[in-house]
Every structure is written in structure tokens, then in C-alpha cells.
Motif scaffolding. Structure first.
Motif, mmCIF file in Angstrom:
data_model
loop_
_atom_site.group_PDB
_atom_site.id
_atom_site.type_symbol
_atom_site.label_atom_id
_atom_site.label_comp_id
_atom_site.label_asym_id
_atom_site.label_seq_id
_atom_site.Cartn_x
_atom_site.Cartn_y
_atom_site.Cartn_z
ATOM 1 N N SER A 185 0.533 -0.647 0.099
ATOM 2 C CA SER A 185 -0.047 0.194 0.216
ATOM 3 C C SER A 185 0.888 0.723 -0.371
ATOM 4 O O SER A 185 2.038 1.058 0.668
ATOM 5 N N VAL A 186 0.423 2.548 -0.995
ATOM 6 C CA VAL A 186 0.974 3.069 -0.456
ATOM 7 C C VAL A 186 0.064 4.941 -0.484
ATOM 8 O O VAL A 186 -1.122 4.569 -0.865
ATOM 9 N N GLU A 187 0.088 5.484 0.509
ATOM 10 C CA GLU A 187 -0.058 6.891 0.696
ATOM 11 C C GLU A 187 0.590 8.285 0.971
ATOM 12 O O GLU A 187 1.503 8.260 0.626
ATOM 13 N N TYR A 188 0.388 9.205 -0.261
ATOM 14 C CA TYR A 188 0.975 10.166 -0.718
ATOM 15 C C TYR A 188 0.694 11.402 0.063
ATOM 16 O O TYR A 188 -0.889 11.529 0.746
ATOM 17 N N GLU A 189 1.259 12.183 0.479
ATOM 18 C CA GLU A 189 0.773 12.796 1.769
ATOM 19 C C GLU A 189 -0.495 13.878 1.431
ATOM 20 O O GLU A 189 -0.189 14.326 0.021
ATOM 21 N N PRO A 190 -1.418 14.606 1.671
ATOM 22 C CA PRO A 190 -2.178 15.316 1.258
ATOM 23 C C PRO A 190 -1.701 16.451 0.625
ATOM 24 O O PRO A 190 -0.883 17.457 1.064
ATOM 25 N N LYS A 191 -1.615 17.122 -0.104
ATOM 26 C CA LYS A 191 -1.404 18.099 -1.407
ATOM 27 C C LYS A 191 -2.187 18.919 -2.173
ATOM 28 O O LYS A 191 -2.966 17.839 -2.636
ATOM 29 N N GLN A 192 -2.469 20.097 -2.441
ATOM 30 C CA GLN A 192 -3.341 21.090 -3.588
ATOM 31 C C GLN A 192 -2.385 20.549 -5.094
ATOM 32 O O GLN A 192 -1.060 20.653 -4.509
ATOM 33 N N GLU A 193 -3.685 19.793 -5.425
ATOM 34 C CA GLU A 193 -2.958 19.932 -6.969
ATOM 35 C C GLU A 193 -3.653 19.812 -7.826
ATOM 36 O O GLU A 193 -4.899 19.159 -7.582
ATOM 37 N N ILE A 214 -3.535 -5.822 -4.025
ATOM 38 C CA ILE A 214 -3.562 -6.750 -3.300
ATOM 39 C C ILE A 214 -3.514 -7.908 -4.356
ATOM 40 O O ILE A 214 -3.695 -7.778 -5.730
ATOM 41 N N ALA A 215 -2.105 -9.009 -4.052
ATOM 42 C CA ALA A 215 -1.900 -10.389 -4.396
ATOM 43 C C ALA A 215 -3.930 -11.221 -4.607
ATOM 44 O O ALA A 215 -3.784 -11.293 -3.930
ATOM 45 N N PRO A 216 -3.344 -11.779 -5.708
ATOM 46 C CA PRO A 216 -2.412 -11.564 -6.522
ATOM 47 C C PRO A 216 -1.763 -10.480 -8.061
ATOM 48 O O PRO A 216 -0.517 -10.385 -9.069
ATOM 49 N N SER A 217 -3.318 -9.516 -8.046
ATOM 50 C CA SER A 217 -3.051 -9.125 -9.478
ATOM 51 C C SER A 217 -4.489 -7.984 -9.594
ATOM 52 O O SER A 217 -4.884 -7.448 -10.411
ATOM 53 N N LEU A 218 -4.769 -7.961 -7.877
ATOM 54 C CA LEU A 218 -5.379 -6.529 -7.816
ATOM 55 C C LEU A 218 -4.921 -4.746 -7.465
ATOM 56 O O LEU A 218 -3.825 -5.210 -6.840
ATOM 57 N N VAL A 219 -5.544 -4.010 -8.109
ATOM 58 C CA VAL A 219 -4.945 -2.227 -7.527
ATOM 59 C C VAL A 219 -5.754 -1.844 -7.017
ATOM 60 O O VAL A 219 -7.218 -1.159 -8.098
ATOM 61 N N GLU A 220 -6.064 -1.147 -6.433
ATOM 62 C CA GLU A 220 -6.720 0.008 -5.478
ATOM 63 C C GLU A 220 -6.858 1.688 -5.429
ATOM 64 O O GLU A 220 -5.513 1.752 -5.190
ATOM 65 N N ILE A 221 -7.073 3.044 -6.588
ATOM 66 C CA ILE A 221 -6.886 3.010 -6.221
ATOM 67 C C ILE A 221 -7.376 4.771 -5.887
ATOM 68 O O ILE A 221 -8.819 4.839 -6.651
ATOM 69 N N SER A 222 -7.258 5.625 -4.752
ATOM 70 C CA SER A 222 -8.290 5.815 -4.150
ATOM 71 C C SER A 222 -8.007 7.575 -4.187
ATOM 72 O O SER A 222 -6.694 8.005 -4.015
ATOM 73 N N TYR A 223 -9.552 8.643 -4.231
ATOM 74 C CA TYR A 223 -8.869 9.842 -4.542
ATOM 75 C C TYR A 223 -9.780 10.699 -3.419
ATOM 76 O O TYR A 223 -11.120 10.434 -3.935
ATOM 77 N N HIS A 224 -9.246 11.599 -2.601
ATOM 78 C CA HIS A 224 -10.504 12.204 -2.025
ATOM 79 C C HIS A 224 -9.758 13.874 -1.601
ATOM 80 O O HIS A 224 -9.162 14.124 -1.339
ATOM 81 N N PHE A 225 -11.032 14.472 -2.284
ATOM 82 C CA PHE A 225 -10.961 16.261 -3.001
ATOM 83 C C PHE A 225 -11.233 16.728 -2.005
ATOM 84 O O PHE A 225 -12.155 17.103 -1.694
ATOM 85 N N ALA A 248 -6.814 20.096 -0.184
ATOM 86 C CA ALA A 248 -5.479 18.844 -0.905
ATOM 87 C C ALA A 248 -6.165 17.843 -0.278
ATOM 88 O O ALA A 248 -7.248 17.752 -0.793
ATOM 89 N N VAL A 249 -5.669 17.101 -1.673
ATOM 90 C CA VAL A 249 -5.824 15.858 -1.698
ATOM 91 C C VAL A 249 -4.991 14.785 -1.557
ATOM 92 O O VAL A 249 -4.412 14.761 -1.724
ATOM 93 N N PHE A 250 -6.243 14.018 -1.060
ATOM 94 C CA PHE A 250 -5.532 12.818 -0.411
ATOM 95 C C PHE A 250 -5.803 11.409 -1.774
ATOM 96 O O PHE A 250 -6.626 11.517 -2.241
ATOM 97 N N HIS A 251 -4.479 10.806 -1.216
ATOM 98 C CA HIS A 251 -4.089 9.797 -2.644
ATOM 99 C C HIS A 251 -3.695 8.426 -1.586
ATOM 100 O O HIS A 251 -2.542 9.085 -1.462
ATOM 101 N N GLN A 252 -3.846 7.542 -2.244
ATOM 102 C CA GLN A 252 -3.921 6.461 -1.681
ATOM 103 C C GLN A 252 -3.492 5.282 -2.627
ATOM 104 O O GLN A 252 -5.015 5.587 -3.656
#
Length: 359
Positions: A206-214, A237-248, A229-233
Motif C-alpha cells: 500500500s502507498v499513501e501520498y501526503e495530502p497536497k494541493q494539485e 492486493i495479490a495476486p493482481s488487484l490494484v485500488e486507487i483512491s482520491y479524496h478531494f 488538499a488531495v488525499f491519494h492512496q
């Protein structure tokens, strides 16, 4: 277990071949028509029974290997298009037209069953039929957020002619967006420092980006009208799933993309995307725009990955020069390599690892 040769793609995947992969969206499967897909080099036929359950088998008639998916469905039975052999919902042969009295022979002939489960928007299959390899309702799938029914959903799928791990890397690689998707997602002329943290567990990264204006594109003012600020995570998830989330921010909306990848073969991968949108009355117009935008972005990804693939195919002695921002890909490949060998990850973080990137 499906019997294959030692040089088959299924055999090469070893432990990864025992896990669950997306077969289709639920809405694609009908009672009147079987659906064929190839996963890990194995042709699979799946159809819906009248009681709304599902059946899946290796898509080969035992007689002369013709695809059953090209045949007909009637009364929960499927017939081979070549010689008309019929198989019931349990996969047992029940009728051979050229030998209608061969009941004893029929009892000895059956199809190879593939396990299938329904979850959320998808149908999932497991080629390895071991009973202990249960559908992971208490493991990986339950960890992803269920998209509320009030959200607008958008579904897309696309086949990429690339290896599955190169595609996973692309979806979790934010720095490339300013170049491959410049103007649609970020701009290459305005890179900004971004702090992010990586957490690696037994079956996910899992990857979590620091909230930032962009600014994330041409309709940024619509989804984030107050430039909060945009929240981005992101999460693999093995074997082949990707979840991308943005909260504005506090007053903006939410965007969630769940990407399920099915490996067709060594250099071919089917992508399913289920997008969830939470922008109140703007859900419908944003959904129309997102669907068009996603098709453009996926075409751009297919182009650059195709260019990459053509260079990979020219030589086997190339080397990759990696930097800190490539850590996400390195950990994902490590995790999949360990699972391929039937082992758990040897790299797990008790605390999140913090890094910095510019994009």
C-alpha cells in the motif's frame, strides 16, 4: 488440478496459478449464451444457471477438444458444436448423439471444473480446485472498500499486449502521468515534491501520498472547486488487484478505481476497471466524462507499454536502472515472486517507509 506440460504458462506461474483471478463483470454473463475467456493460458467457459448460480469448466470437449463455448445452452446443459456431445451443469456427459445408448461410456466422461465465485461487480475463478484454497472473503477482497450504492459506477475493460507485472507497475507509477498523460493527469512542466509512504504486508503493498494541493486535469475545478488538499492512496492486493483512491478535501468528492487484472498469457493481460464516483448531483455528467477520459488514458498507456515491450523483446540481457520512486514496483514484483514459489513475503515493514518523489 489442470494437467499441463512443464513449459506451459500455467505451470510456470506455480503458486500464482493457485489464486483467484477476475473472469468477467457479472453483467456480461447470460443464461442463454456461454462466455469464453483465457486465463493463465487455459480456455474457460462459464455460464449462468437458471437459479442464478454459475458454472465454469475448461473449454474443451473431451472428444476432439472443440470449444464448448461455441456450442449451445439449453436446460442448463451445454452441447459441443462439433459432434453434439452434451454435458450437464455438473460437467458430466449425458448424451452422445452418434451412440445414444452408450450410458456406461457417458458416466466415465466429464469436464474439468473451474471454481467460480461472485463478489461485488465481478466473477472470479480459481483454476486450482484444491478445497483449502477458499475464496478469500476474510483475506484480500474484504480489505478493499465497498463502493456505496449511492455512488455512480463506471465499468471498462481492455486487453493489453504486455506482461501483467508491467501493467501493474504502470498503474501504480504516478511519475509517468505527467509525461504520458500530460494535460489529462498533471503537467510535465510543473513537477512538485511529494512525500509518500509504503507499507508492505504478507499479501499487499500500500502507498499513501501526503495530502497536497494539485491539479489533476482539465475538470479539476469541478471535482475540487475549492482547491483543497488531495488525499491519494494506492494499494496492490495479490495476486493482481490494484485500488486507487482520491479524496478531494472536505468539500470535494471521492474517486475510487478498482482494477482487476487477468493474465491471459505471458504477454497478454485483460484489465477490468470498476470506478466509483461520489460527487453528488455531478455524478452522472462526471461519469460520462470519466468514461471518455479513461479510454484515452488507457490508449496512451497501451502505446507506451507497447513501445517498452518491443524493446524488451529485442534482447534478454538488458538491465533496469531503478531509483527510490521505483520502490513500489520492486516490492510488488518481490511479493509476486515469493507467492509464485509458494512463500510469504520476506520483506514486511513494521512501520511505513517514507520516501519523496517529484511529479
Amino acid at each position: 488440478m489442470i494437467e499441463t506440460s512443464n513449459d506451459s504458462y500455467l505451470h510456470q506461474q506455480k503458486g500464482l496459478a493457485n489464486l483467484w483471478y477476475p473472469f468477467s463483470f457479472v453483467h456480461e454473463v447470460k443464461t442463454a449464451k456461454p462466455l469464453r475467456r483465457i486465463i493463465l493460458g487455459i480456455p474457460i467457459v462459464l455460464w449462468r444457471l437458471k437459479n442464478f448460480s454459475y458454472k465454469a469448466f475448461v473449454d474443451r470437449c473431451p472428444h476432439r477438444q472443440a470449444p464448448l463455448s461455441a456450442g449451445k445452452l439449453a436446460n442448463n446443459k451445454i452441447s459441443c458444436p462439433y459432434h453434439g456431445w452434451e454435458f450437464n451443469q455438473e460437467g458430466r456427459c449425458v448424451h452422445i448423439p452418434s451412440m445414444p445408448q452408450a450410458h456406461k461410456l457417458c458416466k466415465k466422461i466429464s469436464l474439468q471444473e473451474i471454481r467460480v465465485e461472485e463478489d461485488q461487480d465481478f466473477l472470479w475463478i480459481c483454476i486450482n480446485n484444491k478445497d483449502e484454497n477458499n475464496f478469500p472473503d476474510n483475506q484480500t477482497f474484504s480489505k478493499r472498500k465497498t463502493i456505496p450504492k449511492s455512488w455512480k459506477r463506471v465499468h471498462l475493460q481492455k486487453i493489453f499486449h504486455v506482461e501483467i507485472e508491467d501493467l501493474i507497475e504502470n498503474f501504480m507509477d504516478s511519475p509517468h502521468t505527467a509525461f504520458v498523460h500530460s494535460g489529462l493527469i498533471r503537467k510535465k512542466s510543473k513537477p512538485k515534491p511529494r512525500q509518500f509512504s509504503i507499507e508492505m504486508k504478507e499479501n499487499e503493498v500500500s502507498v499513501e501520498y501526503e495530502p497536497k494541493q494539485e491539479s489533476l486535469g482539465f475538470f479539476n475545478k469541478v471535482v475540487n472547486p475549492h482547491n483543497e488538499a488531495v488525499f491519494h492512496q494506492e494499494r496492490f492486493i495479490a495476486p493482481s488487484l490494484v485500488e486507487i483512491s482520491y479524496h478531494f478535501g472536505r468539500l470535494g468528492g471521492n474517486f475510487n478505481a478498482f482494477l482487476a487484472l487477468a493474465p491471459i498469457g505471458p504477454k497478454e493481460t485483460r484489465l477490468f476497471i470498476s470506478i466509483g464516483l461520489d460527487f453528488s448531483w455531478l455524478n452522472h455528467p462526471i461519469a460520462i466524462a470519466i468514461k471518455l477520459l479513461a479510454k484515452i488514458i488507457l490508449a496512451q498507456d497501451a502505446w507506451i507499454l507497447g513501445q517498452q515491450r518491443s524493446n524488451y523483446d529485442l534482447s534478454t540481457d538488458y538491465s533496469k536502472k531503478s531509483i527510490l520512486t521505483d520502490s513500489i514496483d520492486i516490492y510488488v514484483r518481490h511479493l509476486r515472486a515469493r507467492m509464485r514459489q509458494g512463500k510469504s513475503s520476506s520483506v514486511q515493514f513494521k512501520k511505513k517507509r517514507k520516501l519523496e518523489a517529484f511529479f
